[in-house]
Scaffold this motif. Structure first.
Motif, PDB file in Angstrom:
ATOM      1  N   PRO A  47      28.048  30.370  15.603  1.00  0.00           N
ATOM      2  CA  PRO A  47      28.759  31.428  14.887  1.00  0.00           C
ATOM      3  C   PRO A  47      29.430  30.880  13.621  1.00  0.00           C
ATOM      4  N   GLY A  48      29.235  31.586  12.538  1.00  0.00           N
ATOM      5  CA  GLY A  48      29.769  31.148  11.257  1.00  0.00           C
ATOM      6  C   GLY A  48      28.807  30.251  10.506  1.00  0.00           C
ATOM      7  N   GLY A  49      27.742  29.855  11.184  1.00  0.00           N
ATOM      8  CA  GLY A  49      26.716  29.030  10.552  1.00  0.00           C
ATOM      9  C   GLY A  49      27.018  27.547  10.633  1.00  0.00           C
ATOM     10  N   ASP A  50      25.992  26.787  10.731  1.00  0.00           N
ATOM     11  CA  ASP A  50      26.088  25.331  10.738  1.00  0.00           C
ATOM     12  C   ASP A  50      24.714  24.802  10.364  1.00  0.00           C
ATOM     13  N   ARG A  51      24.631  24.127   9.254  1.00  0.00           N
ATOM     14  CA  ARG A  51      23.348  23.604   8.792  1.00  0.00           C
ATOM     15  C   ARG A  51      23.071  22.276   9.489  1.00  0.00           C
ATOM     16  N   VAL A  52      21.890  22.171  10.062  1.00  0.00           N
ATOM     17  CA  VAL A  52      21.432  20.940  10.690  1.00  0.00           C
ATOM     18  C   VAL A  52      20.190  20.505   9.927  1.00  0.00           C
ATOM     19  N   ARG A  53      20.255  19.359   9.283  1.00  0.00           N
ATOM     20  CA  ARG A  53      19.112  18.862   8.520  1.00  0.00           C
ATOM     21  C   ARG A  53      18.111  18.230   9.470  1.00  0.00           C
ATOM     22  N   LEU A  54      16.838  18.583   9.257  1.00  0.00           N
ATOM     23  CA  LEU A  54      15.762  18.093  10.108  1.00  0.00           C
ATOM     24  C   LEU A  54      14.644  17.537   9.240  1.00  0.00           C
ATOM     25  N   GLU A  55      13.891  16.619   9.814  1.00  0.00           N
ATOM     26  CA  GLU A  55      12.716  16.051   9.166  1.00  0.00           C
ATOM     27  C   GLU A  55      11.539  16.209  10.116  1.00  0.00           C
ATOM     28  N   ARG A  56      10.463  16.832   9.642  1.00  0.00           N
ATOM     29  CA  ARG A  56       9.299  17.038  10.505  1.00  0.00           C
ATOM     30  C   ARG A  56       8.585  15.707  10.727  1.00  0.00           C
ATOM     31  N   ILE A  57       8.321  15.411  12.011  1.00  0.00           N
ATOM     32  CA  ILE A  57       7.583  14.191  12.351  1.00  0.00           C
ATOM     33  C   ILE A  57       6.265  14.503  13.041  1.00  0.00           C
ATOM     34  N   GLY A  58       6.034  15.765  13.373  1.00  0.00           N
ATOM     35  CA  GLY A  58       4.768  16.138  13.982  1.00  0.00           C
ATOM     36  C   GLY A  58       4.541  17.634  13.962  1.00  0.00           C
ATOM     37  N   LEU A  59       3.267  18.003  13.828  1.00  0.00           N
ATOM     38  CA  LEU A  59       2.870  19.414  13.847  1.00  0.00           C
ATOM     39  C   LEU A  59       1.488  19.480  14.471  1.00  0.00           C
ATOM     40  N   THR A  60       1.378  20.203  15.596  1.00  0.00           N
ATOM     41  CA  THR A  60       0.089  20.360  16.266  1.00  0.00           C
ATOM     42  C   THR A  60      -0.072  21.811  16.697  1.00  0.00           C
ATOM     43  N   HIS A  61      -1.335  22.206  16.882  1.00  0.00           N
ATOM     44  CA  HIS A  61      -1.649  23.578  17.276  1.00  0.00           C
ATOM     45  C   HIS A  61      -2.477  23.568  18.554  1.00  0.00           C
ATOM     46  N   VAL A  62      -2.155  24.491  19.445  1.00  0.00           N
ATOM     47  CA  VAL A  62      -2.971  24.783  20.626  1.00  0.00           C
ATOM     48  C   VAL A  62      -3.143  26.296  20.647  1.00  0.00           C
ATOM     49  N   PRO A  63      -4.074  26.823  21.419  1.00  0.00           N
ATOM     50  CA  PRO A  63      -4.305  28.273  21.371  1.00  0.00           C
ATOM     51  C   PRO A  63      -3.074  29.150  21.637  1.00  0.00           C
ATOM     52  N   HIS A  64      -2.145  28.668  22.442  1.00  0.00           N
ATOM     53  CA  HIS A  64      -1.017  29.501  22.828  1.00  0.00           C
ATOM     54  C   HIS A  64       0.311  29.071  22.198  1.00  0.00           C
ATOM     55  N   ALA A  65       0.298  28.102  21.249  1.00  0.00           N
ATOM     56  CA  ALA A  65       1.548  27.664  20.622  1.00  0.00           C
ATOM     57  C   ALA A  65       1.272  26.771  19.421  1.00  0.00           C
ATOM     58  N   THR A  66       2.281  26.682  18.576  1.00  0.00           N
ATOM     59  CA  THR A  66       2.310  25.694  17.504  1.00  0.00           C
ATOM     60  C   THR A  66       3.491  24.793  17.796  1.00  0.00           C
ATOM     61  N   ASN A  67       3.237  23.496  17.928  1.00  0.00           N
ATOM     62  CA  ASN A  67       4.270  22.530  18.257  1.00  0.00           C
ATOM     63  C   ASN A  67       4.840  21.928  16.979  1.00  0.00           C
ATOM     64  N   ILE A  68       6.152  21.994  16.844  1.00  0.00           N
ATOM     65  CA  ILE A  68       6.841  21.403  15.702  1.00  0.00           C
ATOM     66  C   ILE A  68       7.822  20.373  16.234  1.00  0.00           C
ATOM     67  N   TRP A  69       7.608  19.105  15.878  1.00  0.00           N
ATOM     68  CA  TRP A  69       8.465  18.018  16.348  1.00  0.00           C
ATOM     69  C   TRP A  69       9.296  17.560  15.158  1.00  0.00           C
ATOM     70  N   MET A  70      10.619  17.561  15.325  1.00  0.00           N
ATOM     71  CA  MET A  70      11.538  17.245  14.231  1.00  0.00           C
ATOM     72  C   MET A  70      12.500  16.131  14.643  1.00  0.00           C
ATOM     73  N   ARG A  71      12.925  15.388  13.650  1.00  0.00           N
ATOM     74  CA  ARG A  71      13.985  14.391  13.824  1.00  0.00           C
ATOM     75  C   ARG A  71      15.254  14.969  13.201  1.00  0.00           C
ATOM     76  N   VAL A  72      16.389  14.770  13.873  1.00  0.00           N
ATOM     77  CA  VAL A  72      17.678  15.203  13.336  1.00  0.00           C
ATOM     78  C   VAL A  72      18.103  14.166  12.303  1.00  0.00           C
ATOM     79  N   VAL A  73      18.343  14.617  11.076  1.00  0.00           N
ATOM     80  CA  VAL A  73      18.754  13.726   9.989  1.00  0.00           C
ATOM     81  C   VAL A  73      20.275  13.623  10.017  1.00  0.00           C
ATOM     82  N   ARG A  74      20.740  12.387  10.077  1.00  0.00           N
ATOM     83  CA  ARG A  74      22.200  12.166  10.116  1.00  0.00           C
ATOM     84  C   ARG A  74      22.684  11.644   8.796  1.00  0.00           C
TER      85      ARG A  74
END
Length: 180
Positions: A153-180
């Motif tokens: 609530p009120g918003g909070d930005r969390v910076r992320l960096e994508r480290i993986g992206l894969t597709h399967v018939p029933h989903a798209t997987n997005i793997w991210m690292r939390v940037v500190r």
């Protein structure tokens, strides 16, 4: 040292559970997912929120009901709760203190992942600067309401960096690292 990973399947509009915690929507989106299948072997412990642990199960009325990853994983589970049940649950440790739950899960996981399950526990891990990675499996469905993947609530930005992206018939997987 263990890596803290929040993983969830999410609808395209950002919900990990439907209204009232309903998980029945997820059933048709379960299936072979090489990204998740590979991850399961790298999980050393689960850190689970009480609502997730006691909530609806997409494997309801099947032999996999009540089993993490539909029975594909077994190991120590640490459930963060204010309401410890009177009867013990095999393989599950109920913990009332957030710091103690994280420490116990990390110790049990060793050099593997602590897989965080539950939006509230994941938000607590983010707030404490403890969450390292996020894996979201985006299912091709919109729910319109329910439990959000992340809400602050009120918003909070969390910076992320994508480290993986894969597709399967029933989903798209997005793997991210939390940037500190």
């Amino acid at each position: 040292m263990a890596t803290m990973l929040y993983s969830a399947t999410m609808s395209l509009d950002g919900f990990i559970a439907g209204p009232g915690g309903d998980m029945s929507w997820l059933t048709e989106h379960l299936g072979p997912n090489p990204t998740v299948d590979a991850l399961v072997g790298d999980i050393g412990a689960l850190l689970v929120g009480n609502r997730t642990f006691r909530g609806d199960d997409p494997y309801r009325d099947t032999p996999q009901e009540g089993e993490p990853f539909g029975g594909g994983w077994s190991g120590p589970q640490f459930v963060l709760t204010h309401d410890v049940p009177a009867a013990p649950v095999p393989g599950v440790t109920f913990v009332t203190d957030f710091g103690a739950a994280v420490a116990a899960a990390k110790s049990a996981a060793g050099d593997k992942y602590v897989n965080v399950l539950g939006a509230d526990v994941a938000a607590q891990c983010l707030d404490a600067g403890l969450l390292d990675e996020i894996l979201v499996c985006v299912a091709p469905v919109m729910l319109g309401d329910g439990v959000r993947l992340f809400s602050h609530p009120g918003g909070d930005r969390v910076r992320l960096e994508r480290i993986g992206l894969t597709h399967v018939p029933h989903a798209t997987n997005i793997w991210m690292r939390v940037v500190r």
